[in-house]
Design a protein around this motif. Sequence first.
Motif, PDB file in Angstrom:
ATOM      1  N   ASN A   1     -38.761  28.082 -26.107  1.00 57.12           N
ATOM      2  CA  ASN A   1     -38.323  27.227 -25.000  1.00 57.12           C
ATOM      3  C   ASN A   1     -39.122  25.933 -24.873  1.00 57.12           C
ATOM      4  O   ASN A   1     -39.050  25.255 -23.840  1.00 57.12           O
ATOM      5  N   VAL A   2     -39.894  25.597 -25.897  1.00 59.17           N
ATOM      6  CA  VAL A   2     -40.666  24.355 -25.899  1.00 59.17           C
ATOM      7  C   VAL A   2     -40.302  23.552 -27.144  1.00 59.17           C
ATOM      8  O   VAL A   2     -40.268  24.096 -28.249  1.00 59.17           O
ATOM      9  N   ARG A   3     -40.030  22.261 -26.960  1.00 59.57           N
ATOM     10  CA  ARG A   3     -39.695  21.405 -28.096  1.00 59.57           C
ATOM     11  C   ARG A   3     -40.970  21.100 -28.879  1.00 59.57           C
ATOM     12  O   ARG A   3     -41.889  20.464 -28.390  1.00 59.57           O
ATOM     13  N   THR A   4     -41.032  21.593 -30.118  1.00 58.74           N
ATOM     14  CA  THR A   4     -42.194  21.434 -30.985  1.00 58.74           C
ATOM     15  C   THR A   4     -41.890  20.445 -32.099  1.00 58.74           C
ATOM     16  O   THR A   4     -40.789  20.453 -32.656  1.00 58.74           O
ATOM     17  N   MET A   5     -42.875  19.592 -32.432  1.00 58.06           N
ATOM     18  CA  MET A   5     -42.672  18.584 -33.463  1.00 58.06           C
ATOM     19  C   MET A   5     -43.438  18.932 -34.728  1.00 58.06           C
ATOM     20  O   MET A   5     -44.624  19.264 -34.690  1.00 58.06           O
ATOM     21  N   TYR A   6     -42.742  18.870 -35.874  1.00 54.29           N
ATOM     22  CA  TYR A   6     -43.369  19.047 -37.179  1.00 54.29           C
ATOM     23  C   TYR A   6     -43.232  17.744 -37.957  1.00 54.29           C
ATOM     24  O   TYR A   6     -42.196  17.081 -37.896  1.00 54.29           O
ATOM     25  N   ILE A   7     -44.276  17.366 -38.691  1.00 54.51           N
ATOM     26  CA  ILE A   7     -44.267  16.148 -39.499  1.00 54.51           C
ATOM     27  C   ILE A   7     -44.154  16.535 -40.968  1.00 54.51           C
ATOM     28  O   ILE A   7     -44.945  17.326 -41.474  1.00 54.51           O
ATOM     29  N   ILE A   8     -43.153  15.964 -41.654  1.00 57.13           N
ATOM     30  CA  ILE A   8     -42.917  16.268 -43.059  1.00 57.13           C
ATOM     31  C   ILE A   8     -42.997  14.988 -43.882  1.00 57.13           C
ATOM     32  O   ILE A   8     -42.464  13.947 -43.485  1.00 57.13           O
ATOM     33  N   ASP A   9     -43.673  15.073 -45.027  1.00 57.34           N
ATOM     34  CA  ASP A   9     -43.808  13.937 -45.931  1.00 57.34           C
ATOM     35  C   ASP A   9     -42.879  14.144 -47.123  1.00 57.34           C
ATOM     36  O   ASP A   9     -43.111  15.009 -47.966  1.00 57.34           O
ATOM     37  N   LEU A  10     -41.802  13.360 -47.168  1.00 55.83           N
ATOM     38  CA  LEU A  10     -40.855  13.452 -48.277  1.00 55.83           C
ATOM     39  C   LEU A  10     -41.042  12.326 -49.294  1.00 55.83           C
ATOM     40  O   LEU A  10     -40.220  12.163 -50.196  1.00 55.83           O
ATOM     41  N   SER A  11     -42.110  11.562 -49.131  1.00 50.59           N
ATOM     42  CA  SER A  11     -42.334  10.429 -50.030  1.00 50.59           C
ATOM     43  C   SER A  11     -42.974  10.854 -51.349  1.00 50.59           C
ATOM     44  O   SER A  11     -42.955  10.092 -52.315  1.00 50.59           O
TER      45      SER A  11
END
Length: 240
Positions: A175-185
């Motif tokens: 019930n909490v909006r969680t942010m993940y950072i992904i590096d596709l470079s």
Amino acid sequence: MQSCGINSNLMFRSPKGVKEVKDSIPLKPVAEYQISRDDRFSFMLYTNDGERIVNEMAGMNKDAVAKETIEYVVRPDGTADLPILGPTPVSGLTVKQCEDTLAHLFEQKNGYNNPFVQVKLTNQRVIVFPGNGSAARVIPLQNSNTTLMEAIALAGGIAERGKANKVKIMRIVNNVRTMYIIDLSKIEGLKYADMIVQANDFIYIEPKEQVAQETLKVVAPIVSLISSALVIITIFTTLK
């Protein structure tokens, strides 16, 4: 006075010094999706473990049932108004649990012999910002195994202004909006290409800041106004 408008359209910028979550990113759903309010779904009901279609459920003949899909909306109270059954609690159930629940109700309340139910969610989608705000897309999830690469491709790919090393996945976890950072470079990010996206995910590809271009947009009208004023002053000075 207008300088505050430079790059003001950029969203979800991480404050300096805040650690970004780049590990423990789930490549597959850790839990099945649970039906919630405002969701839409359709279902097909068969008797004798799928031997024949129960056309009485919608008052149509067998051919019409096969061709037409009827959607049902989950109300704020967690119920959906279904034919024959009436208001039925479905919120909080997985698709499989919903199928089992409806099969049980049709057998218990209506005497259908060995009912077999197929439920399909029809409004699952993700929102993709490919790196240019004006190109944002709402992508319907046609299947439950849509990957991150497929979702980005359906949105037209990463925009010219987008940062491939700053792909932000914003997902509801507990019930909490969680942010993940992904590096596709880099090639190391290939393992995230097959990451399974989930309904209601936000996929935000951070745009590059264009300070020079944005500043030029702000300054150009002022320079033009000053130039016009100087031309007028020069003309009047010449006439004198």
